[in-house]
Design a protein around this motif. Structure first.
Motif, short mmCIF file in Angstrom:
data_model
loop_
_atom_site.label_atom_id
_atom_site.label_comp_id
_atom_site.label_asym_id
_atom_site.label_seq_id
_atom_site.Cartn_x
_atom_site.Cartn_y
_atom_site.Cartn_z
N UNK A 140 0.81 -1.21 0.00
CA UNK A 140 0.00 0.00 0.00
C UNK A 140 0.85 1.25 0.00
N UNK A 141 0.54 2.17 0.91
CA UNK A 141 1.18 3.48 0.93
C UNK A 141 1.73 3.80 2.31
N UNK A 142 2.86 4.49 2.33
CA UNK A 142 3.46 5.01 3.55
C UNK A 142 3.36 6.53 3.53
N UNK A 143 2.77 7.10 4.56
CA UNK A 143 2.79 8.55 4.75
C UNK A 143 4.00 8.88 5.62
N UNK A 144 4.90 9.68 5.12
CA UNK A 144 6.11 10.01 5.87
C UNK A 144 5.93 11.24 6.76
N UNK A 145 4.82 11.98 6.56
CA UNK A 145 4.60 13.19 7.35
C UNK A 145 3.15 13.26 7.81
#
Length: 417
Positions: A51-56
């Motif tokens: 999926x997706x990683x939000x870094x902030x």
């Protein structure tokens, strides 16, 4: 911004099932996929890979109660009237006037279950069952508060073995999914761990290179995997949005991933959270989002994804970040960080301004202006170099602080009337 191109489905997807896994005091750097070399988290890592990683991604507060209040309502906790941690004997709790995302989704036919720590009031009227959830199994507050009791809907269990809680919450969530597998369903899974005192089931004790804290995280990871496998076995994985994050930064142990500060602080280590999301039907595998976002954004985003309507009779502070989830961006806007009633900091774009450090009384070197793109560790104050940015963000703080103060004053007047 995202590293992928937004996916454009050829046919509309049905509204997703939703699973939100919410750890307690887990740090930004406590997962293998966010940098830990000591703690093994293959199942949570798989959510990032698929999926997706939000870094902030930010919590709206650096402590338990206000973080959860903001998450559930899409409003800063100061608007909700829960700006600080509340204790079992206190009368405060989530007002019946607030609308949670569970209530919003319930209007769309979602079955909603909460399994884990609540910490939005210990009285009967504050229960998740009075705020849109059809089922609740969990602690009413933190596990270091007394008495430690487990609520099973409106019943109370007093003999609580905390080492079994992670497994029990997961079992209850899987049973709820089975009961409502025809969907749609919302599972809110706010784990008790790794808040202190640390407890871990027998099979995970002494297995991590990061001590008992690492054992607890690896145990959580195992049970995340059980839940993911359950969704797969039931044929529900493809159209289930799974999100994993934590309420605030780590306390006495745990890693901030090199960010400054910890729990209680509005420096990055106290409020920047790991955030992973998987939805195979819509989210491209291996995506990364670097756009600043916040827990207050989940309510309007879930409204968009499910066709629900957010309440229109009150200010919502979150914005719809559906485009971020699917590989795009949202316009720049300020994010505000409070401690109690004190507006400590604001972030807009690459810049973050600190004007207070409550609850500490050390105000030396303030204001502090940091360029988070160049200096995510908040090491170098650039206030003297960018006076125009400093002035703009000061005005932003003053304007929003005045708005919150005015609302607080109106609430106090109504209470006295």
């Amino acid at each position: 911004m995202s590293t992928t191109t937004p996916r454009t489905p050829t046919t509309p997807s049905p509204a997703p099932n939703i699973v939100l896994i919410f750890m307690d005091d887990m740090g930004y750097g406590d997962l293998s996929c966010t940098g830990s070399s000591l703690i093994r988290t293959p199942r949570m890592d798989s959510v990032a890979e698929q999926g997706i990683t939000f870094t902030q991604m930010y919590s709206a507060a650096p402590t338990c109660t206000p973080s959860r209040a903001a998450l559930l309502t899409g409003r800063y906790a100061q608007r909700v009237g829960l700006p600080r941690v509340i204790f079992p004997e206190e009368p405060e709790g989530l007002s019946h006037e607030e609308v949670t995302f569970a209530e919003m989704l319930g209007q769309q036919g979602y079955a909603c279950g909460a399994f884990g720590k609540w910490h939005l009031g210990a009285r009967r009227e504050h229960s998740p069952l009075r705020h849109g959830f059809d089922r609740f199994v969990g602690l009413p507050y933190s596990n270091d508060m007394h008495p430690v009791v487990l609520h099973v809907d409106d019943e109370v269990e007093e003999d609580v073995d905390q080492s079994t809680l992670t497994r029990r919450y997961t079992d209850e969530a899987m049973d709820f999914i089975d009961e409502h597998r025809e969907g749609p369903f919302l599972v809110y899974l706010p784990h008790t761990m790794p808040h202190i005192p640390l407890h871990v089931e027998e099979g995970f004790r002494g297995t991590s290179a990061a001590g008992t804290y690492g054992d607890v995280i690896e145990c959580l990871d195992h049970h995340v995997g059980r839940l993911l496998d359950h969704l797969e076995d039931r044929g529900l994985a493809e159209n289930t949005l799974v999100m994993i994050t934590s309420d605030n930064g780590p306390w006495f142990e745990g890693s901030t991933g090199g960010l400054r500060g910890r729990k209680i602080d509005t420096y990055e280590g106290g409020i920047r959270m790991p955030f992973l999301a998987r939805w195979p039907a819509r989210i491209d595998a291996g995506s990364v989002c670097t756009t600043p976002a916040c827990f207050i954004d989940l309510m309007p985003t879930l409204a968009t994804l499910t066709g629900a309507d957010c309440p229109e009779d009150r200010p919502l502070d979150g914005v719809d970040i559906t485009d971020c989830l699917l590989g795009g961006e949202v316009p720049e806007r300020p994010l505000f960080f409070f401690s109690h009633w004190h507006l400590n900091a604001v972030r807009r774009g690459r810049w973050k301004l600190h004007v207070d450090r409550f609850p500490t009384k050390d105000l030396r070197e303030l204001p502090q202006l940091f360029d988070l793109e160049a200096d995510p560790g908040e090491n170098y104050n650039l206030a003297s170099l960018y006076p125009q940015v400093l002035d703009e963000l000061h005005r932003c703080v003053e304007d929003f602080g005045a708005e919150i103060s005015a609302q607080q004053g109106q609430a106090e007047q109504r209470a006295r009337a």
